[in-house]
Design an enzyme around this catalytic site. Structure first.
Site, PDB file in Angstrom:
ATOM      1  N   HIS A   1      85.357 -62.085  72.126  1.00 49.97           N
ATOM      2  CA  HIS A   1      84.826 -63.237  72.868  1.00 49.97           C
ATOM      3  C   HIS A   1      83.336 -63.456  72.705  1.00 49.97           C
ATOM      4  CE1 HIS A   1      88.175 -64.748  75.332  1.00 49.97           C
ATOM      5  NE2 HIS A   1      88.661 -63.551  75.151  1.00 49.97           N
TER       6      HIS A   1
ATOM      7  N   LYS B   1      78.888 -74.305  84.776  1.00 48.49           N
ATOM      8  CA  LYS B   1      79.250 -73.097  84.038  1.00 48.49           C
ATOM      9  C   LYS B   1      78.411 -71.959  84.598  1.00 48.49           C
ATOM     10  CE  LYS B   1      78.018 -75.242  80.174  1.00 48.49           C
ATOM     11  NZ  LYS B   1      79.016 -74.969  79.171  1.00 48.49           N
ATOM     12  N   ARG B   2      78.732 -70.712  84.225  1.00 44.18           N
ATOM     13  CA  ARG B   2      77.906 -69.607  84.685  1.00 44.18           C
ATOM     14  C   ARG B   2      76.442 -69.853  84.333  1.00 44.18           C
ATOM     15  NH1 ARG B   2      80.546 -64.936  86.801  1.00 44.18           N
ATOM     16  NH2 ARG B   2      78.459 -64.071  86.865  1.00 44.18           N
TER      17      ARG B   2
ATOM     18  N   LYS C   1      73.039 -70.285  77.997  1.00 45.74           N
ATOM     19  CA  LYS C   1      73.645 -71.586  78.285  1.00 45.74           C
ATOM     20  C   LYS C   1      72.570 -72.645  78.565  1.00 45.74           C
ATOM     21  CE  LYS C   1      78.052 -69.712  80.038  1.00 45.74           C
ATOM     22  NZ  LYS C   1      79.102 -70.411  79.244  1.00 45.74           N
TER      23      LYS C   1
ATOM     24  N   THR D   1      85.067 -73.572  77.043  1.00 42.59           N
ATOM     25  CA  THR D   1      86.275 -74.330  77.369  1.00 42.59           C
ATOM     26  C   THR D   1      85.934 -75.447  78.352  1.00 42.59           C
ATOM     27  OG1 THR D   1      86.774 -72.621  79.015  1.00 42.59           O
ATOM     28  CG2 THR D   1      88.024 -72.558  76.937  1.00 42.59           C
TER      29      THR D   1
ATOM     30  N   LYS E   1      87.416 -79.447  78.921  1.00 37.04           N
ATOM     31  CA  LYS E   1      87.886 -80.056  80.175  1.00 37.04           C
ATOM     32  C   LYS E   1      87.180 -81.381  80.445  1.00 37.04           C
ATOM     33  CE  LYS E   1      88.073 -75.390  82.038  1.00 37.04           C
ATOM     34  NZ  LYS E   1      87.264 -74.459  82.854  1.00 37.04           N
TER      35      LYS E   1
HETATM   36  C1  LIG Z   1      86.264 -73.646  82.487  1.00 38.14           C
HETATM   37  C2  LIG Z   1      85.537 -72.849  83.459  1.00 38.14           C
HETATM   38  C3  LIG Z   1      84.518 -71.996  83.032  1.00 38.14           C
HETATM   39  C4  LIG Z   1      84.062 -71.912  81.595  1.00 38.14           C
HETATM   40  O1  LIG Z   1      83.086 -72.895  81.363  1.00 38.14           O
HETATM   41  P1  LIG Z   1      82.161 -72.861  80.048  1.00 38.14           P
HETATM   42  O2  LIG Z   1      81.436 -74.170  80.111  1.00 38.14           O
HETATM   43  O3  LIG Z   1      83.099 -72.809  78.882  1.00 38.14           O
HETATM   44  O4  LIG Z   1      81.284 -71.700  80.150  1.00 38.14           O
HETATM   45  C5  LIG Z   1      83.847 -71.247  83.992  1.00 38.14           C
HETATM   46  N1  LIG Z   1      84.168 -71.327  85.289  1.00 38.14           N
HETATM   47  C6  LIG Z   1      85.145 -72.152  85.732  1.00 38.14           C
HETATM   48  C7  LIG Z   1      85.434 -72.207  87.195  1.00 38.14           C
HETATM   49  C8  LIG Z   1      85.863 -72.939  84.836  1.00 38.14           C
HETATM   50  O5  LIG Z   1      86.825 -73.741  85.285  1.00 38.14           O
END
Ligand SMILES: *Cc1c(COP(=O)(O)O)cnc(C)c1O
Length: 805
Positions: free
Chosen positions: A355, A544-545, A550, A652, A656
């Site tokens: 990952h 995101k985190r 990021k 991911t 979304k």
């Molecule tokens: C999809 C998702 C992530 C991953 O987000 P990234 O932008 O790919 O880092 C993290 N937390 C939650 C709650 C998510 O639904």
């Protein structure tokens, strides 16, 4: 399944009585939720039993997905949808004067994951069930999930997530299927019939008790299982000796220490700390998981020699990599296999997903720690390492000590879990094309040289059922109205939407739905934060985190720059924008926590500055989780995917947002590249350094952030504002961020990408004003998002890695 409304009403009312001892009139929301969830589980049960029976009968391969995290989200609505009875239930409840959504909202989300890795495991479980693959998730039932985040005075504060405070309506506890996991002690080696025998002695036993959660396939009558393990004491609940002396704390000490193994999920995303408790958790998961799998395989009557033909174990990152020595241990010590055969079976059974390439995230365990807590496992890892190094010596790297010690599994008193996972498995995959290429050509080059056949790419995916059908029902229904419902089973038919990308009537509908979702979000913000946001402004979201790679700080810098421009000229023609952030920071990650404070301080200043006439707003929405994500994705106009190129393995969140019609502003990193390839450069806003340039900069150390700071006055102004009292905090509040960018030469190249990011943002501002064009882009993004359905990803895993399907 089929149930009519009257039957449902009767079932529900009966359930309220049997489960909660109440009639409708006296029942509160919680009663209603538990009655409905419990009834739904009853409905599921029949299919669950049938599925398990069929899996036992079929000779199909069983897939076990081992993951330390499963971020599954709330289950009530999605289970009703998968059963195909959501509408009936909604109607029935309405007749009783109840609202399904209101009831569903009260469900507590199991926070059993940090972020992308845990959500991936959840989307994969969903897809395996929907594709009818005999797939089992294996994870840990953390008593406390990831911490709850509250923002107080602009700072992140952490609180325990008590998701099990009441009961978990979905799980079934199976104490009779518990297994014993052994820690510590020592190993005695004896000789018997010309064979070495290994006996583990003086160990401490911990019981792994399984809790099964049904994973309901979409309208296909298949129900798979997610098995979560909980640590319990073997026999002695408390110690009578101390108890009788009145030393109650001491009497319960053992129980507490044992059960602590499944208490908390470590809150570090993409960072590894090397803590003993975490090591115990990892072994707890794999040992109980592998033991149960071997046990149930033996019951099938087949010979263990054929194990790998009927069982695949997939490890989600290296966290469960001890499954390799554990399977070998069971085959040799308990089943009497010799090394060569045990090794072959194990290697053919196990596959591994990598990952990340970031050094700070790579798992390494101290040799002494593993030796002490897992003495037999350590012996096996040593043996694997020795044989592997010998193989290197005898083949490609004869005499090359440096190369061999670089590739060894054990070196410098550390065990490198990625090396163990690569050597002990038959497949290693990256999670997006660029990521896999970097693994092959750079990070794991030496391994790729000797095992090219093991390496492959599987770009991540998301369940379009949760991330479109469930979270954006209005959009889903308009899509079905125009292209029929076939996209739900075959997401690539979303492409048929392209036909309507210039249809004004269709586009107006898409626009109205986006506005509806934005309004819904704005209402939540008003209610919860007492902040008014303009639903006609651009909703620009980074969720995101919080992590330096990021680059939330890059986003913040652009906002500060816009604000500065507006202060200079309040009449400047900027399209109104609402910048929305959400995400948790690891509690020990200082810069990430400072970033949260920075966002909130900026928000406080900007949101209260009448001079800029509401053209900008900055929000930080607390406690990012699946439930919040389901509200955010449908409301987004702009998706921020701005990681330092090469650092985000896939992402991911990007998928979304796209699936819900947001336009992405992105670096060419991770899966952003593949999104750009699908939608074309006119339908995504790309900026920043390319992978090649970033790698070049890192390699040759050619970057000097102070030069950029001195050359770009916009950037210099913004940077200075961090430390000169411009923001409503003390002057040294953001010194950490400031220093990381200047003194420490900006490892994540924020300054380097700033200029191009500003340009890209100006493009967004221009494009949004052309409503027709913007909607065309939006439709195009939705249309191509089917490519990123996890159904497709899982199909590839099944065919190319697991040999199932
Ligand atoms: C999809 C998702 C992530 C991953 O987000 P990234 O932008 O790919 O880092 C993290 N937390 C939650 C709650 C998510 O639904």
């Amino acid at each position: 399944m089929r149930v009519n409304k009257d039957q449902f009403i009767e079932d529900f009312v009966n359930k309220l009585v049997s489960k909660r001892g109440k009639k409708i009139k006296e029942a509160n929301l919680l009663d209603k939720y538990y009655a409905l969830a419990s009834l739904t589980r009853d409905y599921i049960a029949e299919y669950w039993v049938n599925t398990n029976e069929r899996y036992l009968k079929d000779n199909k391969k069983q897939i076990y997905y081992f993951s330390m995290e499963f971020l599954i989200g709330k289950l009530l609505i999605s289970n009703l949808m998968s059963l195909g009875i959501k509408e009936v239930c909604e109607d029935g409840l309405k007749d009783l004067g109840l609202d399904l959504n209101e009831i569903a909202e009260i469900e507590k989300e199991p926070g059993l994951g940090n972020g992308g890795l845990g959500r991936l495991a959840a989307c994969f479980s969903d897809s395996m069930a929907t594709l009818g693959i005999p797939g089992y998730g294996v994870g840990i039932r953390y008593k406390y999930g990831l911490f709850q985040q509250k923002i107080m005075e602009g700072y992140q504060e952490e609180f325990p997530d008590q998701w099990l405070k009441y009961e978990n309506a979905w799980e079934i506890k199976r104490p009779s299927e518990s297994v014993e996991v052994k820690f510590g002690g020592n190993v005695i080696i004896t000789q018997k019939d010309n064979r070495l025998k290994f006996v583990h002695e003086n160990y401490e036993s911990i019981l792994a008790v399984p809790y099964d959660i049904p994973i309901v396939g979409y309208k296909n009558n298949i129900v798979n299982t997610l098995r979560l393990l909980s640590a319990e004491v073997m026999d002695k609940e408390f110690d009578y000796y101390h108890f009788n002396k009145g030393e109650y704390t001491k009497a319960f000490e053992d129980k507490y220490n044992t059960e602590a193994i499944s208490y908390v999920l470590y809150p570090d995303d993409s960072y590894e700390k090397g803590k003993i408790l975490r090591l115990k958790q990892e072994y707890f998961l794999v040992s109980s998981g592998v033991q149960s799998i071997v046990e149930s395989f033996k019951k099938s009557g087949k010979h263990l020699k054929e194990f790998y033909k009927y069982v695949s174990i997939h490890i989600n990152d290296t966290h469960p990599a001890l499954a390799i020595p554990e399977l070998i241990r069971i085959l040799i010590d308990e089943e009497g296999f010799g090394w060569d055969e045990a090794w072959k079976i194990t290697k053919h059974t196990i596959s591994y997903t990598n990952h990340t390439i970031m050094a700070e995230a790579l798992e390494k365990w101290n040799v002494d720690m593993i030796k002490k807590f897992l003495p037999r496992i350590f012996m096996i890892i040593e043996e694997i390492n020795e044989r592997f190094c010998k193989e290197l010596w005898n083949t490609k790297y004869n005499g090359d000590f440096d190369k061999i010690s670089e590739m060894a599994i054990i070196a410098d008193n550390q065990i490198k879990m990625a090396h163990l996972a690569i050597v002990g498995s038959h497949s290693i995959n990256g999670v997006a094309k660029l990521h896999t290429e970097i693994l092959k050509r750079k990070e794991l080059k030496e391994f790729y040289n000797i095992y090219p056949e093991k390496f492959n790419n599987k770009t991540n995916g998301i369940s379009h059922r949760r991330w479109l059908l469930k979270c954006n029902p209005k959009l889903a229904s308009v899509i079905s109205e125009y292209i029929g419902p076939s996209w739900i089973d075959s997401p690539e038919s979303l492409m048929n939407l392209l036909e309507f990308k210039k249809d004004p009537c269709f586009k107006e509908k898409i626009y109205k739905i986006k506005q509806y979702n934005k309004n819904k979000f704005a209402n939540m913000v008003k209610e919860k934060y007492s902040i008014e946001i303009n639903p006609n402004s651009i909703f620009d979201i980074q969720a995101k985190r919080i992590h330096e790679y990021k680059r939330q700080v890059l986003n913040v810098f652009h906002i500060m720059h816009l604000y500065n421009k507006l202060l200079e000229n309040p009449n400047l023609d900027i399209y109104p924008r609402t910048f929305i952030f959400a995400g948790k920071a690891a509690p020990g990650y200082y810069i990430a926590k400072e970033t949260i404070k920075l966002i909130n301080s900026l928000g406080k200043k900007i949101n209260n500055d009448y001079r800029i006439k509401d053209k900008l707003k900055v929000l930080f929405i607390e406690d990012y989780n699946i439930t919040l994500a389901e509200l955010l994705m449908p409301a987004a106009d702009v998706s921020e995917q701005i990681s330092t190129t090469t650092k985000e393995a896939s992402g991911t969140g990007n998928m979304k947002f796209m699936m819900n019609g947001a336009i992405t502003i992105a670096t060419l990193d991770g899966a952003n590249i593949e999104i750009a390839n699908e939608v074309g450069e006119d339908n995504i806003i790309i900026f920043g350094l390319k992978a090649k340039e970033v790698l070049e900069i890192y390699k040759n150390n050619t970057h000097n952030s102070i030069d950029i700071y001195n050359e770009d006055i916009r950037l210099k102004t913004v940077m200075d504002e961090l430390i000169n009292g411009f923001l409503p905090v003390s002057m040294d509040e953001f010194k950490g961020i400031y220093d990381s960018l200047l003194k420490d030469n900006d490892k994540y190249l924020v300054l380097k990408d700033f200029c191009d990011y500003v340009r890209a943002q100006e493009k967004i501002d221009k494009l949004y004003r052309n409503k027709s064009k913007w909607l065309e882009m939006s439709v195009t993004n939705i249309a191509y998002s089917g490519k990123f359905s996890s159904d497709k990803t899982i199909e590839e895993y099944a065919k190319e890695i697991w040999g199932a399907l």
